[in-house]
Design an enzyme around this catalytic site. Structure first.
Site, PDB file in Angstrom:
ATOM      1  CB  SER A 125      79.942  26.868  25.467  1.00 21.15           C
ATOM      2  OG  SER A 125      79.264  25.660  25.663  1.00 21.15           O
ATOM      3  CE1 TYR A 149      74.869  29.970  24.144  1.00 24.34           C
ATOM      4  CE2 TYR A 149      75.288  27.600  24.191  1.00 24.34           C
ATOM      5  CZ  TYR A 149      75.503  28.862  24.704  1.00 24.34           C
ATOM      6  OH  TYR A 149      76.356  29.026  25.761  1.00 24.34           O
ATOM      7  CE  LYS A 153      78.275  31.481  24.339  1.00 22.16           C
ATOM      8  NZ  LYS A 153      78.624  32.746  24.976  1.00 22.16           N
TER       9      LYS A 153
HETATM   10  P1  NAD Z   1      72.728  34.195  32.306  1.00 18.34           P
HETATM   11  O1  NAD Z   1      71.604  34.284  31.345  1.00 18.34           O
HETATM   12  O2  NAD Z   1      72.418  33.875  33.722  1.00 18.34           O
HETATM   13  O3  NAD Z   1      73.587  35.527  32.267  1.00 18.34           O
HETATM   14  C1  NAD Z   1      73.742  36.304  31.115  1.00 18.34           C
HETATM   15  C2  NAD Z   1      73.493  37.757  31.507  1.00 18.34           C
HETATM   16  O4  NAD Z   1      73.688  38.569  30.356  1.00 18.34           O
HETATM   17  C3  NAD Z   1      72.080  38.015  32.008  1.00 18.34           C
HETATM   18  O5  NAD Z   1      72.151  38.748  33.215  1.00 18.34           O
HETATM   19  C4  NAD Z   1      71.438  38.850  30.891  1.00 18.34           C
HETATM   20  O6  NAD Z   1      70.485  39.761  31.398  1.00 18.34           O
HETATM   21  C5  NAD Z   1      72.650  39.527  30.289  1.00 18.34           C
HETATM   22  N1  NAD Z   1      72.526  39.903  28.867  1.00 18.34           N
HETATM   23  C6  NAD Z   1      72.160  39.125  27.814  1.00 18.34           C
HETATM   24  N2  NAD Z   1      72.234  39.836  26.675  1.00 18.34           N
HETATM   25  C7  NAD Z   1      72.661  41.088  27.003  1.00 18.34           C
HETATM   26  C8  NAD Z   1      72.934  42.271  26.276  1.00 18.34           C
HETATM   27  N3  NAD Z   1      72.777  42.334  24.956  1.00 18.34           N
HETATM   28  N4  NAD Z   1      73.353  43.367  26.942  1.00 18.34           N
HETATM   29  C9  NAD Z   1      73.526  43.330  28.286  1.00 18.34           C
HETATM   30  N5  NAD Z   1      73.272  42.249  29.033  1.00 18.34           N
HETATM   31  C10 NAD Z   1      72.851  41.134  28.397  1.00 18.34           C
HETATM   32  O7  NAD Z   1      73.769  33.117  31.714  1.00 18.34           O
HETATM   33  P2  NAD Z   1      75.030  32.444  32.392  1.00 18.34           P
HETATM   34  O8  NAD Z   1      74.699  31.007  32.629  1.00 18.34           O
HETATM   35  O9  NAD Z   1      75.528  33.282  33.490  1.00 18.34           O
HETATM   36  O10 NAD Z   1      76.029  32.470  31.165  1.00 18.34           O
HETATM   37  C11 NAD Z   1      76.960  33.511  30.977  1.00 18.34           C
HETATM   38  C12 NAD Z   1      77.712  33.268  29.690  1.00 18.34           C
HETATM   39  O11 NAD Z   1      78.340  31.989  29.749  1.00 18.34           O
HETATM   40  C13 NAD Z   1      76.843  33.251  28.439  1.00 18.34           C
HETATM   41  O12 NAD Z   1      77.555  33.856  27.390  1.00 18.34           O
HETATM   42  C14 NAD Z   1      76.659  31.779  28.170  1.00 18.34           C
HETATM   43  O13 NAD Z   1      76.428  31.507  26.804  1.00 18.34           O
HETATM   44  C15 NAD Z   1      77.998  31.221  28.614  1.00 18.34           C
HETATM   45  N6  NAD Z   1      77.935  29.806  28.996  1.00 18.34           N
HETATM   46  C16 NAD Z   1      77.037  29.394  29.927  1.00 18.34           C
HETATM   47  C17 NAD Z   1      76.954  28.044  30.268  1.00 18.34           C
HETATM   48  C18 NAD Z   1      75.948  27.550  31.271  1.00 18.34           C
HETATM   49  O14 NAD Z   1      75.687  26.342  31.311  1.00 18.34           O
HETATM   50  N7  NAD Z   1      75.349  28.395  32.109  1.00 18.34           N
HETATM   51  C19 NAD Z   1      77.809  27.118  29.656  1.00 18.34           C
HETATM   52  C20 NAD Z   1      78.741  27.590  28.721  1.00 18.34           C
HETATM   53  C21 NAD Z   1      78.782  28.931  28.404  1.00 18.34           C
END
Ligand code: NAD
Ligand code: UDP
Length: 335
Positions: A125, A149, A153
């Site tokens: 991120s 958080y 990362k």
């Molecule tokens: P999201 O919460 O929609 O998706 C994450 C998925 O992971 C969910 O379906 C959840 O059920 C699953 N999950 C969480 N912990 C788990 C575990 N221990 N075992 C199995 N499944 C698990 O989030 P997103 O927005 O799709 O983000 C995806 C990734 O990208 C994350 O790592 C997040 O930190 C990173 N990210 C997101 C953003 C953003 O703004 N959305 C920005 C930068 C980085």
């Protein structure tokens, strides 16, 4: 070519699954549904007309995770999306965040090594960048995190760098996402946060469908063109395509080593730009009021996408209008 997506039913994972299936990858998803719904599996099938294998497993449960590798010895690469992502919650429950976001990565690396799978792409991120007066942010800029958080990362990045140095046969790509918004044009999948949304676009969408009366804009006295915060918003479909580009790079270059790329547009938009564009393309649906700054927010940041463009051939295609239109299209179709 078979790929495993952890967290593949979530917002970014599901859009990446769709792009990967459209590009003829075979997709396996592991998700524990902690922040997603099982029905997304069928939605991915519906959009693509292709099958996808789903395991309801917690990536932190190493024994169960091992079964996935046993049943699928021919996995080419793992894309690790699974993790918790709410900054405020991470301040309240730091151990829950360290546990989930770090153990999941360690389990995956151990099992991949055991099974001879060496290609790994990680969801990092823009939050890992130290505050900077110089914009745009380049991959080589100093790193620092200001909440648990963000530290998960950053620690993941360090773990992955150390692991790759010790295991040079591994190809590891860290993708630093900026602010993903928007949804697949079908309106079948999109961003579906539980409870009151923390992020701007999901909140705007809830105002647009009448769930909330208005948007609070956190601060109008920042050092930006209109006083509201500026960010680099990227369409989630463009972001998903970035993962396919990273996969192709690994496929074409066996000794890739460790790579780091920003996935952003390189353009900064203010909160008012977003609200005004949303209202322009969807009808005048969102009222707003200015309130105090949100703790921890900074005035402006956006990516330099040059390295991803040069080395991955990654270029965003979608406009801010398309981001706003598709976000709203998803919420009205799914309210
Ligand atoms: P999201 O919460 O929609 O998706 C994450 C998925 O992971 C969910 O379906 C959840 O059920 C699953 N999950 C969480 N912990 C788990 C575990 N221990 N075992 C199995 N499944 C698990 O989030 P997103 O927005 O799709 O983000 C995806 C990734 O990208 C994350 O790592 C997040 O930190 C990173 N990210 C997101 C953003 C953003 O703004 N959305 C920005 C930068 C980085
Ligand atoms: N923001 C806002 N009201 C909200 C949510 C967010 O004014 O209800 C602003 C926030 O201050 C920041 C921008 O919108 O300037 C993007 O915030 P978001 O939480 O979506 O992403 P961040 O960049 O903080 O991770």
């Amino acid at each position: 070519m078979k790929i495993l997506l952890t967290g593949g039913l979530g917002y970014i994972g599901s859009h990446t699954a769709v792009q990967a299936l459209k590009d003829n990858y075979e997709v396996i998803i592991v998700d524990n549904l902690s922040n997603s719904k099982e029905e997304v599996v069928n939605k991915i099938r519906q959009i693509t007309g292709k099958d996808v294998k789903f395991y309801k497993i917690d990536v932190c449960d190493k024994q169960k995770l091992e079964l996935v590798f046993d049943e699928n010895p021919d996995i080419f690469a793992v894309i690790h999306f699974a993790g918790f992502k709410a900054v405020g919650e991470s301040v309240e429950k730091p151990l829950m965040y360290y546990q989930n976001n770090l153990i999941s990565t360690i389990n995956l690396l151990e099992l991949m090594k055991k099974n001879g799978i060496v290609n790994f792409i990680f969801s990092s991120s823009a939050t890992v960048y130290a505050p900077s007066k110089i914009m745009p942010l380049e991959e080589s800029f100093p790193l620092e995190a200001s909440n648990p958080y963000g530290r998960t990362k950053l620690f993941n990045e360090f773990i992955l760098k150390d692991f790759q140095s010790a295991n040079p046969e591994f190809n590891i790509t860290l993708l630093r996402y900026f602010n993903p918004i928007g949804a697949d044009d079908s309106g079948i999948i999109g961003e579906d946060p539980n409870g009151i949304p923390n992020n701007l676009m999901p909140y705007i969408c809830k105002v647009a469908i009448g769930e909330f009366d208005h948007l609070d804009i956190f601060g109008n006295d920042y050092n930006t063109k209109d006083g509201t915060g500026v960010r680099d918003y990227i369409h989630v479909v463009d972001l998903a395509t970035g993962h396919i580009k990273a996969l192709k790079q690994i496929e074409s270059n066996k000794n890739n080593g460790l790579k780091i790329y920003n996935l952003g547009t390189g353009k900064g938009y203010s909160v008012l730009d977003i609200v005004n564009t949303f209202n322009k393309v969807n009808g005048d649906l969102v009222k707003y009021e200015f309130t105090q700054r949100r703790a921890g927010d900074i005035d402006i940041y956006y990516a330099s996408p040059k390295k991803a463009e040069k080395e991955l051939g990654f270029k965003t295609e979608k406009t801010l209008e398309e981001m706003c239109k598709s976000s709203y299209n998803y919420v009205i179709k799914n309210k």
